[in-house]
Write an enzyme that holds these catalytic residues in place. Structure first.
Site, PDB file in Angstrom:
ATOM      1  N   GLY A  14       0.820  -1.217   0.000  1.00  0.00           N
ATOM      2  CA  GLY A  14       0.000   0.000   0.000  1.00  0.00           C
ATOM      3  C   GLY A  14       0.846   1.255   0.000  1.00  0.00           C
ATOM      4  N   GLY A  52      12.612   6.750  -6.626  1.00  0.00           N
ATOM      5  CA  GLY A  52      14.001   6.517  -7.056  1.00  0.00           C
ATOM      6  C   GLY A  52      14.774   5.599  -6.119  1.00  0.00           C
ATOM      7  CB  VAL A  62      -2.469  -7.260   0.767  1.00  0.00           C
ATOM      8  CG1 VAL A  62      -1.266  -6.499   0.236  1.00  0.00           C
ATOM      9  CG2 VAL A  62      -3.488  -6.325   1.369  1.00  0.00           C
ATOM     10  CG  ASN A  88       1.035   1.296   4.909  1.00  0.00           C
ATOM     11  OD1 ASN A  88       0.825   2.065   5.845  1.00  0.00           O
ATOM     12  ND2 ASN A  88       0.582   1.541   3.676  1.00  0.00           N
ATOM     13  CB  SER A 140      -5.087   1.613  14.034  1.00  0.00           C
ATOM     14  OG  SER A 140      -5.903   2.683  14.487  1.00  0.00           O
ATOM     15  CG  ASN A 147     -13.410   4.715  16.882  1.00  0.00           C
ATOM     16  OD1 ASN A 147     -13.948   5.373  17.774  1.00  0.00           O
ATOM     17  ND2 ASN A 147     -13.079   5.217  15.715  1.00  0.00           N
ATOM     18  CE1 TYR A 153      -8.286   0.510   9.708  1.00  0.00           C
ATOM     19  CE2 TYR A 153      -8.597   1.557  11.851  1.00  0.00           C
ATOM     20  CZ  TYR A 153      -7.858   1.391  10.696  1.00  0.00           C
ATOM     21  OH  TYR A 153      -6.690   2.099  10.521  1.00  0.00           O
ATOM     22  CB  ALA A 155     -11.861  -7.137  14.856  1.00  0.00           C
ATOM     23  CE  LYS A 157      -5.242  -1.085  10.520  1.00  0.00           C
ATOM     24  NZ  LYS A 157      -4.035  -1.226   9.670  1.00  0.00           N
ATOM     25  CB  ILE A 186      -1.949   9.752  10.305  1.00  0.00           C
ATOM     26  CG1 ILE A 186      -1.391   8.947  11.502  1.00  0.00           C
ATOM     27  CG2 ILE A 186      -0.817  10.275   9.425  1.00  0.00           C
ATOM     28  CD1 ILE A 186      -0.520   9.688  12.481  1.00  0.00           C
TER      29      ILE A 186
END
Ligand code: NAD
Length: 245
Positions: A14, A52, A62, A88, A140, A147, A153, A155, A157, A186
């Site tokens: 990712g 580069g 994935v 990631n 996370s 949350n 999500y 579970a 993480k 972020i």
């Protein structure tokens, strides 16, 4: 303290945008040759050309374990080795638990958790032979504290943290270190949908009074990938401006 990853090969899933892209840029800047991975090959190749330092683009979804095994084989064949694996790639499909569909549960678990399992399984073979490797999973803070509206999500993480600790214990004797980085909020495409009021409310919960940026997370990953972190394994490094403590 300088981070030198000269001669190392890193794979970052990712990594065409957001946090993954910043991680790839930081590792490349420290001297690593980086495999840039996205679902779309041309986007991955464009990002690799922009980054580069010998970076190359690869395509992989994935959530497909066969594609992940092939990806690791292709990266090892192309670069001759694989020293640093950064899981990631991730996505959200939020809803309150009562309305959360099986498909949305599966999509998030498959990409965020099963994808990491598949890449670690594939990469650990070569790392064990070489008796050296670094694995860094991007979890996370939501995986630590949960949350509302993000059961799938959270579970995935939290699962990454259990995966990290188990792999750390299993592979430590082969000098393979496995850690997780748990970002807070972020500023990336994932959080761009937040309105100004939501953003303000979030910032008020963060002792450092700002959202993080992708480079804040990338620095933590580069440290864990470096020789400076040679005695750190099985840990969760929280990068959240002090939000969760
Ligand atoms: P993003 O949406 O900008 O980037 C995620 C990347 O993962 C994208 O390039 C996307 O194409 C890729 N991806 C998603 N599903 C994939 C799949 N099945 N196969 C291959 N690639 C796939 O998000 P981001 O904010 O840069 O997030 C990066 C990681 O950091 C994610 O794992 C996310 O859960 C985690 N994270 C982000 C935040 C935040 O506030 N932004 C906070 C904590 C954790």
């Amino acid at each position: 303290m300088q981070i030198d990853l000269g001669g190392k090969v890193a794979l970052v899933t990712g990594s065409t945008r957001g946090i993954g892209r910043a991680i790839a840029e930081t590792l490349a800047g420290a001297g690593a040759r980086v495999a840039i991975v996205g679902r779309d090959l041309s986007r991955a190749e464009t990002a690799a050309a922009e980054i580069g330092h010998g970076a190359k683009g690869f395509a992989c979804d994935v959530s497909d374990t066969a594609q992940v095994s092939q990806l690791v084989a292709d990266v090892e064949a192309s670069f001759g080795t694989l020293d640093i694996l950064v899981n990631n790639a991730g996505l959200t499909k939020d809803n309150v638990i009562m309305r959360l569909k099986d498909d949305d549960w599966n999509m998030v678990i498959d990409a965020n958790l099963r994808g990491a399992f598949a890449s670690i399984r594939a990469a650990s073979r070569g790392m064990m032979k070489r008796r050296s490797g670094r694995i860094i999973n991007i979890s996370s803070v939501v995986g630590v504290i949960g949350n509302r509206g993000q059961a799938n999500y959270a579970a995935s993480k939290a699962g990454l943290i259990g995966l990290t600790k188990s792999v750390a214990k299993e592979l430590a004797s082969r000098n393979i270190l496995c850690n997780a980085v748990a970002p807070g909020f972020i500023a990336t495409d994932m959080t761009a949908a937040l309105g100004p009021e939501q953003k303000k409310a979030l910032e008020s919960q963060i002792p450092l009074e700002r959202l993080g940026n992708a480079a804040d997370v990338a620095s933590a990953v580069a440290f864990l990938a470096s020789d400076h972190a040679a005695y750190i394994t099985g840990q969760v490094l929280v990068v959240d401006g002090g939000m969760v403590m």
